[in-house]
Write a protein that holds these residues in place. Structure first.
Motif, PDB file in Angstrom:
ATOM      1  N   LYS A  36      -9.604  36.608 -19.197  1.00 53.14           N
ATOM      2  CA  LYS A  36      -9.530  35.681 -18.077  1.00 53.14           C
ATOM      3  C   LYS A  36      -9.925  36.372 -16.778  1.00 53.14           C
ATOM      4  CE  LYS A  36      -6.516  31.869 -18.991  1.00 53.14           C
ATOM      5  NZ  LYS A  36      -7.228  30.969 -18.112  1.00 53.14           N
ATOM      6  N   ASP A  73      -4.125  21.520 -18.255  1.00 54.92           N
ATOM      7  CA  ASP A  73      -5.213  22.491 -18.148  1.00 54.92           C
ATOM      8  C   ASP A  73      -5.543  23.250 -19.412  1.00 54.92           C
ATOM      9  OD1 ASP A  73      -2.997  24.238 -18.141  1.00 54.92           O
ATOM     10  OD2 ASP A  73      -4.212  25.714 -17.078  1.00 54.92           O
ATOM     11  N   ASP A  95      -8.717  26.958 -21.884  1.00 56.78           N
ATOM     12  CA  ASP A  95      -7.648  27.078 -20.894  1.00 56.78           C
ATOM     13  C   ASP A  95      -8.254  27.313 -19.517  1.00 56.78           C
ATOM     14  OD1 ASP A  95      -5.216  27.439 -19.674  1.00 56.78           O
ATOM     15  OD2 ASP A  95      -4.937  29.480 -20.394  1.00 56.78           O
ATOM     16  N   MET A  96      -7.996  26.390 -18.606  1.00 61.70           N
ATOM     17  CA  MET A  96      -8.535  26.525 -17.256  1.00 61.70           C
ATOM     18  C   MET A  96      -7.896  27.722 -16.553  1.00 61.70           C
ATOM     19  SD  MET A  96     -10.771  24.190 -17.038  1.00 61.70           S
ATOM     20  CE  MET A  96     -11.087  24.194 -15.276  1.00 61.70           C
TER      21      MET A  96
HETATM   22 MG   LIG Z   1      -4.440  27.769 -17.571  1.00 59.89          MG
END
Ligand SMILES: [Mg+2]
Length: 348
Positions: A165, A112, A17-18
């Motif tokens: 993240k 993404d 996941d970007m």
């Molecule tokens: Mg993302």
């Protein structure tokens, strides 16, 4: 029923996941934006909604799907940018090429993020090694970061990718699934939204292990046919295979209402919301379809679908809404209580 446990041990899934994808691309291409609260979506004076907010913007409580006007009220210094989907599409294709070096089993969820099944990868690499290599390559070639979750199934991999993240990597081995899920808020399970969360909280179910205290039968007394699903998910069980794009035949969204709806005006409102979401997903997936399908589930769980095929390929929100509104009139909406509406577009 397949033997869940044995296949749990066998699969190796990466969810990639970007990080703040659209915003990260805009910042990369205009370094003056670095460190600033950036909101990709549109003008705060329009009806635009936030597509992506940079991490700096998120500190103000700004998140995707929020009205840009509201975002502007939360953060006066926020910089608003119109989305450039061609640019995001190009970056997305590039990332897809990087994935393809490791596996052909790729299921994109949007521009993404994607699931990768690397159980039988040609290079016989560990899933963790592949995840690290993808992160590095994305950074080197695109100057963007992404986070990865490595797990025995899609459910756990998706939760894991979100744990650290940005630029994070979280690995959950098969024998760690139970402890990983144990204290996890149920809200983290994909498919449990704020409405369902409220319902579960009212039953004293907050984290996954709260569910484990009950038998499936006891749960179904309170949750009906959601019980089995929740029972398995709370234990980190998910048998869904990674579905490659070739098998994707439709794209849609459905919504179960907290209370069954009878009023036509409320149903039309819900239809508009669903249409908006589906149109956006179609844009992100770069898909247009000719067949539009409406699904209606009545309060007794009976469900029906109504479809219409139009002449031109579309992902236009107004077109889809017109068709689904027409399809709704071919159901018993307004006369029977409805618990779920769904819209999908197919025939790409
Ligand atoms: Mg993302």
């Amino acid at each position: 029923m397949p033997d869940c446990h044995s296949s749990l041990l066998k699969r190796k899934i990466i969810h990639f996941d970007m990080d703040a994808f659209y915003a990260a691309i805009e910042i990369r291409d205009n370094p003056a934006l670095r460190g600033k609260p950036v909101v990709v979506g549109g003008s705060p004076n329009s009806r635009a909604v936030v597509c992506t907010a940079s991490y700096e913007a998120r500190k103000y409580g700004i998140h995707s799907a929020m009205a840009c006007s509201k975002a502007a009220r939360l953060c006066r210094e926020a910089i608003f940018i119109d989305p450039h989907f061609e640019k995001y599409q190009a970056a997305s294709s590039h990332i897809r090429e990087i994935f393809k070096q490791y596996t052909a089993l790729i299921e994109p969820l949007s521009l993404d993020e994607a699931f990768l099944d690397v159980t039988h990868n040609a290079a016989r690499l560990y899933a963790v090694t592949i995840a690290k290599r993808i992160q590095k390559e994305v950074q080197n070639t695109l100057e963007l970061t992404g986070s990865a979750g490595v797990a025995p199934n899609k459910l756990v991999a998706k939760i894991a990718s979100d744990m650290k993240k940005p630029n994070g990597l979280t690995v959950v081995l098969p024998d760690q699934v139970t402890s990983f899920m144990q204290n996890l808020p149920l809200r983290k399970i994909h498919g449990i939204g704020p409405v369902t969360e409220k319902r579960l909280t009212a039953l004293g179910l907050k984290v996954c292990s709260d569910v484990w205290k009950y038998s499936k039968a006891a749960l179904s007394l309170h949750l009906g046919n959601m019980a089995t699903w929740l029972y398995e998910r709370s234990q980190g069980i998910d048998e869904q295979p990674v579905e490659t794009e070739r098998v994707r035949k439709s794209l849609g969204k459905e919504e179960t209402f907290p209370i069954d709806l009878l009023e036509l005006s409320s149903l039309r409102e819900e239809l508009a919301k669903l249409t908006h979401a589906v149109a956006r997903h179609l844009t992100e997936a770069d898909l247009k379809g000719k067949t539009i399908t409406l699904k209606v589930k009545y309060d007794n769980f009976e469900h029906i679908t109504r479809s219409q095929t139009i002449e031109h390929f579309t992902r236009d929100e107004h077109v889809i809404l017109e068709v689904t509104t027409n399809l709704l009139s071919k159901t018993e909406a307004g006369r029977r209580r409805i618990r779920l509406l769904g819209i999908s577009v197919s025939n790409f």
